[in-house]
Design a protein around this motif. Sequence first.
Motif, PDB file in Angstrom:
ATOM      1  N   PHE A  28      33.947  29.046  39.168  1.00 56.46           N
ATOM      2  CA  PHE A  28      35.279  28.454  39.046  1.00 56.46           C
ATOM      3  C   PHE A  28      35.969  28.967  37.797  1.00 56.46           C
ATOM      4  O   PHE A  28      35.450  28.798  36.682  1.00 56.46           O
ATOM      5  CB  PHE A  28      35.186  26.924  38.930  1.00 56.46           C
ATOM      6  N   ASP A  29      37.109  29.598  37.980  1.00 50.52           N
ATOM      7  CA  ASP A  29      38.019  29.857  36.866  1.00 50.52           C
ATOM      8  C   ASP A  29      39.387  29.432  37.384  1.00 50.52           C
ATOM      9  O   ASP A  29      40.178  30.246  37.864  1.00 50.52           O
ATOM     10  CB  ASP A  29      38.012  31.332  36.457  1.00 50.52           C
ATOM     11  N   ILE A  30      39.591  28.132  37.351  1.00 50.32           N
ATOM     12  CA  ILE A  30      40.729  27.538  38.065  1.00 50.32           C
ATOM     13  C   ILE A  30      42.055  28.065  37.526  1.00 50.32           C
ATOM     14  O   ILE A  30      42.982  28.344  38.285  1.00 50.32           O
ATOM     15  CB  ILE A  30      40.636  25.986  37.961  1.00 50.32           C
ATOM     16  N   LEU A  31      42.170  28.197  36.201  1.00 50.91           N
ATOM     17  CA  LEU A  31      43.397  28.719  35.573  1.00 50.91           C
ATOM     18  C   LEU A  31      43.077  30.038  34.889  1.00 50.91           C
ATOM     19  O   LEU A  31      42.886  30.068  33.687  1.00 50.91           O
ATOM     20  CB  LEU A  31      43.949  27.685  34.573  1.00 50.91           C
ATOM     21  N   ARG A  32      43.005  31.208  35.663  1.00 54.57           N
ATOM     22  CA  ARG A  32      43.522  31.259  36.986  1.00 54.57           C
ATOM     23  C   ARG A  32      42.731  32.208  37.888  1.00 54.57           C
ATOM     24  O   ARG A  32      43.063  32.377  39.057  1.00 54.57           O
ATOM     25  CB  ARG A  32      44.969  31.784  36.939  1.00 54.57           C
ATOM     26  N   ALA A  33      41.723  32.893  37.327  1.00 55.71           N
ATOM     27  CA  ALA A  33      41.156  34.049  38.039  1.00 55.71           C
ATOM     28  C   ALA A  33      40.686  33.745  39.462  1.00 55.71           C
ATOM     29  O   ALA A  33      41.057  34.454  40.406  1.00 55.71           O
ATOM     30  CB  ALA A  33      40.030  34.665  37.222  1.00 55.71           C
ATOM     31  N   THR A  34      39.870  32.696  39.633  1.00 55.88           N
ATOM     32  CA  THR A  34      39.345  32.496  40.992  1.00 55.88           C
ATOM     33  C   THR A  34      40.427  31.952  41.931  1.00 55.88           C
ATOM     34  O   THR A  34      40.425  32.261  43.134  1.00 55.88           O
ATOM     35  CB  THR A  34      38.077  31.619  41.001  1.00 55.88           C
ATOM     36  N   GLY A  71      44.961  42.090  36.176  1.00 53.16           N
ATOM     37  CA  GLY A  71      44.187  41.411  35.145  1.00 53.16           C
ATOM     38  C   GLY A  71      45.030  40.981  33.974  1.00 53.16           C
ATOM     39  O   GLY A  71      46.233  41.251  33.912  1.00 53.16           O
ATOM     40  N   GLU A  72      44.364  40.261  33.068  1.00 57.82           N
ATOM     41  CA  GLU A  72      45.067  39.753  31.889  1.00 57.82           C
ATOM     42  C   GLU A  72      44.191  39.831  30.655  1.00 57.82           C
ATOM     43  O   GLU A  72      42.966  39.908  30.757  1.00 57.82           O
ATOM     44  CB  GLU A  72      45.510  38.299  32.116  1.00 57.82           C
ATOM     45  N   ARG A  73      44.867  39.838  29.521  1.00 56.63           N
ATOM     46  CA  ARG A  73      44.245  39.522  28.234  1.00 56.63           C
ATOM     47  C   ARG A  73      45.224  38.580  27.549  1.00 56.63           C
ATOM     48  O   ARG A  73      46.432  38.816  27.567  1.00 56.63           O
ATOM     49  CB  ARG A  73      44.004  40.777  27.386  1.00 56.63           C
ATOM     50  N   ASP A  74      44.690  37.487  27.002  1.00 58.84           N
ATOM     51  CA  ASP A  74      45.527  36.412  26.449  1.00 58.84           C
ATOM     52  C   ASP A  74      46.516  35.896  27.497  1.00 58.84           C
ATOM     53  O   ASP A  74      47.640  35.496  27.161  1.00 58.84           O
ATOM     54  CB  ASP A  74      46.278  36.864  25.194  1.00 58.84           C
ATOM     55  N   GLY A  75      46.127  35.914  28.755  1.00 62.71           N
ATOM     56  CA  GLY A  75      46.945  35.348  29.826  1.00 62.71           C
ATOM     57  C   GLY A  75      48.012  36.284  30.358  1.00 62.71           C
ATOM     58  O   GLY A  75      48.621  36.012  31.386  1.00 62.71           O
ATOM     59  N   VAL A  76      48.246  37.406  29.682  1.00 64.56           N
ATOM     60  CA  VAL A  76      49.387  38.272  30.010  1.00 64.56           C
ATOM     61  C   VAL A  76      48.882  39.579  30.617  1.00 64.56           C
ATOM     62  O   VAL A  76      47.810  40.083  30.255  1.00 64.56           O
ATOM     63  CB  VAL A  76      50.205  38.537  28.716  1.00 64.56           C
ATOM     64  N   GLY A  91      49.429  41.057  36.930  1.00 68.75           N
ATOM     65  CA  GLY A  91      48.744  40.268  35.907  1.00 68.75           C
ATOM     66  C   GLY A  91      47.681  39.399  36.568  1.00 68.75           C
ATOM     67  O   GLY A  91      46.916  39.890  37.421  1.00 68.75           O
ATOM     68  N   ASN A  92      47.654  38.102  36.226  1.00 70.47           N
ATOM     69  CA  ASN A  92      46.659  37.212  36.820  1.00 70.47           C
ATOM     70  C   ASN A  92      47.302  35.921  37.318  1.00 70.47           C
ATOM     71  O   ASN A  92      46.651  34.900  37.403  1.00 70.47           O
ATOM     72  CB  ASN A  92      45.568  36.889  35.775  1.00 70.47           C
ATOM     73  N   SER A  93      48.597  35.994  37.630  1.00 72.34           N
ATOM     74  CA  SER A  93      49.257  34.819  38.209  1.00 72.34           C
ATOM     75  C   SER A  93      49.086  34.871  39.717  1.00 72.34           C
ATOM     76  O   SER A  93      49.450  35.871  40.349  1.00 72.34           O
ATOM     77  CB  SER A  93      50.749  34.821  37.876  1.00 72.34           C
ATOM     78  N   THR A 110      40.311  42.710  36.068  1.00 72.28           N
ATOM     79  CA  THR A 110      39.533  42.330  34.882  1.00 72.28           C
ATOM     80  C   THR A 110      40.265  41.201  34.172  1.00 72.28           C
ATOM     81  O   THR A 110      41.447  41.333  33.851  1.00 72.28           O
ATOM     82  CB  THR A 110      39.280  43.529  33.935  1.00 72.28           C
ATOM     83  N   THR A 111      39.564  40.070  33.992  1.00 77.42           N
ATOM     84  CA  THR A 111      40.154  38.927  33.286  1.00 77.42           C
ATOM     85  C   THR A 111      39.202  38.517  32.165  1.00 77.42           C
ATOM     86  O   THR A 111      38.052  38.968  32.114  1.00 77.42           O
ATOM     87  CB  THR A 111      40.418  37.741  34.240  1.00 77.42           C
ATOM     88  N   THR A 112      39.689  37.635  31.300  1.00 70.55           N
ATOM     89  CA  THR A 112      38.898  37.344  30.102  1.00 70.55           C
ATOM     90  C   THR A 112      37.572  36.664  30.438  1.00 70.55           C
ATOM     91  O   THR A 112      36.518  37.075  29.963  1.00 70.55           O
ATOM     92  CB  THR A 112      39.714  36.451  29.138  1.00 70.55           C
ATOM     93  N   ASN A 113      37.619  35.628  31.274  1.00 70.32           N
ATOM     94  CA  ASN A 113      36.391  34.894  31.572  1.00 70.32           C
ATOM     95  C   ASN A 113      35.960  34.969  33.029  1.00 70.32           C
ATOM     96  O   ASN A 113      34.761  35.039  33.325  1.00 70.32           O
ATOM     97  CB  ASN A 113      36.563  33.405  31.198  1.00 70.32           C
ATOM     98  N   GLY A 114      36.911  34.939  33.943  1.00 69.31           N
ATOM     99  CA  GLY A 114      36.575  34.812  35.361  1.00 69.31           C
ATOM    100  C   GLY A 114      35.733  35.945  35.895  1.00 69.31           C
ATOM    101  O   GLY A 114      34.702  35.724  36.550  1.00 69.31           O
ATOM    102  N   THR A 115      36.145  37.176  35.627  1.00 72.08           N
ATOM    103  CA  THR A 115      35.396  38.308  36.195  1.00 72.08           C
ATOM    104  C   THR A 115      34.031  38.437  35.517  1.00 72.08           C
ATOM    105  O   THR A 115      33.054  38.817  36.143  1.00 72.08           O
ATOM    106  CB  THR A 115      36.198  39.624  36.078  1.00 72.08           C
ATOM    107  N   ALA A 209      48.089  23.668  29.129  1.00 70.25           N
ATOM    108  CA  ALA A 209      49.144  23.580  28.104  1.00 70.25           C
ATOM    109  C   ALA A 209      49.597  24.983  27.696  1.00 70.25           C
ATOM    110  O   ALA A 209      50.792  25.235  27.510  1.00 70.25           O
ATOM    111  CB  ALA A 209      48.622  22.803  26.908  1.00 70.25           C
ATOM    112  N   ARG A 210      48.630  25.910  27.600  1.00 64.54           N
ATOM    113  CA  ARG A 210      48.964  27.294  27.224  1.00 64.54           C
ATOM    114  C   ARG A 210      49.890  27.922  28.272  1.00 64.54           C
ATOM    115  O   ARG A 210      50.906  28.532  27.953  1.00 64.54           O
ATOM    116  CB  ARG A 210      47.665  28.101  27.107  1.00 64.54           C
ATOM    117  N   LEU A 211      49.550  27.719  29.552  1.00 62.30           N
ATOM    118  CA  LEU A 211      50.376  28.306  30.615  1.00 62.30           C
ATOM    119  C   LEU A 211      51.750  27.627  30.680  1.00 62.30           C
ATOM    120  O   LEU A 211      52.764  28.292  30.898  1.00 62.30           O
ATOM    121  CB  LEU A 211      49.663  28.187  31.965  1.00 62.30           C
TER     122      LEU A 211
HETATM  123  C1  MLT Z   1      40.284  34.194  32.649  1.00 57.90           C
HETATM  124  O1  MLT Z   1      39.664  34.900  33.439  1.00 57.90           O
HETATM  125  O2  MLT Z   1      39.886  33.967  31.498  1.00 57.90           O
HETATM  126  C2  MLT Z   1      41.560  33.488  33.077  1.00 57.90           C
HETATM  127  O3  MLT Z   1      41.736  33.458  34.395  1.00 57.90           O
HETATM  128  C3  MLT Z   1      42.676  33.620  32.102  1.00 57.90           C
HETATM  129  C4  MLT Z   1      44.099  33.522  32.606  1.00 57.90           C
HETATM  130  O4  MLT Z   1      44.384  33.738  33.767  1.00 57.90           O
HETATM  131  O5  MLT Z   1      45.007  33.270  31.802  1.00 57.90           O
END
Ligand code: MLT
Length: 246
Positions: A28-34, A71-76, A91-93, A110-115, A209-211
């Motif tokens: 699960f990477d709800i916000l937002r990768a998965t 993909g994203e880094r810092d959400g962007v 991106g990752n929206s 490629t995302t920060t945590n999800g992948t 909150a970040r998004l």
């Molecule tokens: C992640 O993989 O860390 C997230 O999905 C980050 C994001 O989408 O902002």
Amino acid sequence: MKLDAILSPAELPALARRDLRPTVCVVFDILRATSTFVTALHHGAAAIIPVSEISEAVVLRQKHPDCLLAGERDGVKISAAQSGGVDFDLGNSPREFTPATVRGKTIVSTTTNGTRALRACTGAQAVLAGSFLNLAATATYLQRLTPAEILLVCAGTGEGVALEDVLAAGALAEQLSGKCSDAIQIARQMYAGAQANLTAALGSSQNGARLCAIPELREDVAYCARRDSVSLIAITDASGRLHAQA
Ligand code: MLT
């Protein structure tokens, strides 16, 4: 059936020492990768190739020029400056992954945590990308399969716990019966307290909150809370690519 959960990405490196062969992992990477991968597959993407590093994504684009880079880094969205000159397409929206953009396409992401979390589950009997969007479909698949063990993997944020991932793990665990670890009980109790207003709960998280602070990404939070709006599961094949399964 044993039910266990990893609530923090700090626990991911230990997976390399665990025999995952009897285990089905749901990441699960709800916000937002998965949530994004499930949306892309729902909208007709052929496959998602999750990779940990930007450089791996760039190498894959050289080998497969028709693929989309996401993909994203810092959400962007990843910029040409970050990738050594290659423009990422997306991106990752999840709202960027429209049928017109992704139908028939293979997407390297490629995302920060999800992948990273998806890759850490290599060696499991099966690896699924979970989200609120396809929670019921994922629960039905697991109820039918009844593997020896199910491990719910919360991708988190940076090295820390992310509330929205724990809530999704709790929501899925609620639909499953088996011998539960304490981590599962924590997730279930968190979800029980939040289920009445999932969108508000996601919005109250650090990631939410970040998004919400980025005007063009604010709507992603409510989108990712749309429970059971997608009826497919997202499952990896032997090469680690995610595919849709009805
Ligand atoms: C992640 O993989 O860390 C997230 O999905 C980050 C994001 O989408 O902002």
